[in-house]
Design a protein around this motif. Structure first.
Motif, short mmCIF file in Angstrom:
data_model
loop_
_atom_site.label_atom_id
_atom_site.label_comp_id
_atom_site.label_asym_id
_atom_site.label_seq_id
_atom_site.Cartn_x
_atom_site.Cartn_y
_atom_site.Cartn_z
N ASP A 171 53.89 59.22 51.19
CA ASP A 171 53.10 57.91 51.01
C ASP A 171 52.74 57.35 52.49
OD1 ASP A 171 53.51 57.61 48.33
OD2 ASP A 171 55.46 56.67 48.36
N THR A 190 48.15 67.46 44.75
CA THR A 190 46.87 67.64 44.56
C THR A 190 46.70 68.43 42.98
OG1 THR A 190 46.52 68.35 47.00
CG2 THR A 190 44.96 69.41 45.56
N ARG A 201 41.29 67.82 43.17
CA ARG A 201 41.62 66.19 42.95
C ARG A 201 42.73 65.87 43.90
NH1 ARG A 201 40.04 61.88 40.13
NH2 ARG A 201 41.73 60.16 40.15
N ARG A 202 42.43 64.94 44.59
CA ARG A 202 43.51 64.44 45.57
C ARG A 202 43.46 62.85 45.74
NH1 ARG A 202 48.40 64.17 48.13
NH2 ARG A 202 48.16 63.64 50.09
N GLY A 203 44.25 62.20 45.30
CA GLY A 203 44.28 60.76 45.25
C GLY A 203 42.97 60.37 44.49
N TYR A 204 42.17 59.48 45.03
CA TYR A 204 40.88 59.11 44.29
C TYR A 204 39.72 59.87 44.32
CZ TYR A 204 39.74 57.18 49.04
OH TYR A 204 39.75 57.18 50.39
N VAL A 205 39.77 60.98 45.33
CA VAL A 205 38.64 61.81 45.44
C VAL A 205 38.77 63.07 44.59
CG1 VAL A 205 37.61 62.93 47.29
CG2 VAL A 205 38.49 60.94 47.79
N THR A 206 37.45 63.50 44.14
CA THR A 206 37.42 64.74 43.36
C THR A 206 36.12 65.61 44.24
OG1 THR A 206 38.39 63.86 41.36
CG2 THR A 206 37.08 66.03 41.12
#
Length: 180
Positions: free
Chosen positions: A68, A115, A132-137
């Protein structure tokens, strides 16, 4: 491995030479994007426990450990995760499920914490990965000595120029030197 890398992005565009060093076990990669002259534009080291990277001119390297308290998402992190996934083995422990295709898809735990990866398998090879990691793909595809990465606001095309086996790599190759 030496690569020709074409990038179209919000923060960086152009054609560059890239140098990639990869180790299969334990998985580790180092990637440097080089201009025609001078120091690296970016330098990234990725292992399953840590991605560390720096842009030319940065006062200090950024490090992500999957927690975090990590820095915000950055192209450095996405470079590291993508290359790590492309060079790490798909083990039974990573497989969370599968879908019969075409294409056949494997749902994987990513090599890097938090991830997720969906790998499209053709024969015995992974032809594409949706990561995909967090809000990004983003999507990374490979075909022989060519590869692509497509993400929001970013596209990369790479071609292998030269391959060289390096069986005697020192572990220090996979550590960034302090930024000066």
């Amino acid at each position: 491995m030496q690569l020709e890398v074409e990038i179209e992005g919000d923060a960086l565009s152009g054609t560059f030479i890239g140098v990639l060093v990869a180790r299969a076990a334990p998985p580790a990669v180092r990637f440097q994007l080089l201009p025609d002259f001078g120091t690296a534009i970016l330098d990234v080291v990725a292992t399953p426990s840590e991605v560390t990277g720096t842009w030319h001119g940065d006062a200090a390297a950024q490090t992500w450990r999957g927690g975090d308290d990590d820095p915000p998402l950055s192209p450095l992190l996405l470079f590291g995760i993508t290359l790590l996934e492309q060079h790490a083995a798909i083990t039974r422990e990573r497989v969370r499920g599968s879908e019969r295709g075409p294409p056949h898809k494997l749902h994987l735990r990513g090599c890097f914490p938090a991830t997720e990866v969906v790998a499209e398998v053709k024969g015995n090879d992974v032809a594409a990965r949706e990561i995909r990691r967090g809000y990004v793909t983003w999507r990374a595809c490979t075909h022989g000595d060519r590869g692509t990465v497509d993400a929001p606001g970013f596209a990369l095309r790479a071609r292998v120029i030269e391959r060289e086996a390096a069986n005697d790599l020192d572990a220090g190759v996979f550590r960034l030197s302090p930024v000066r």
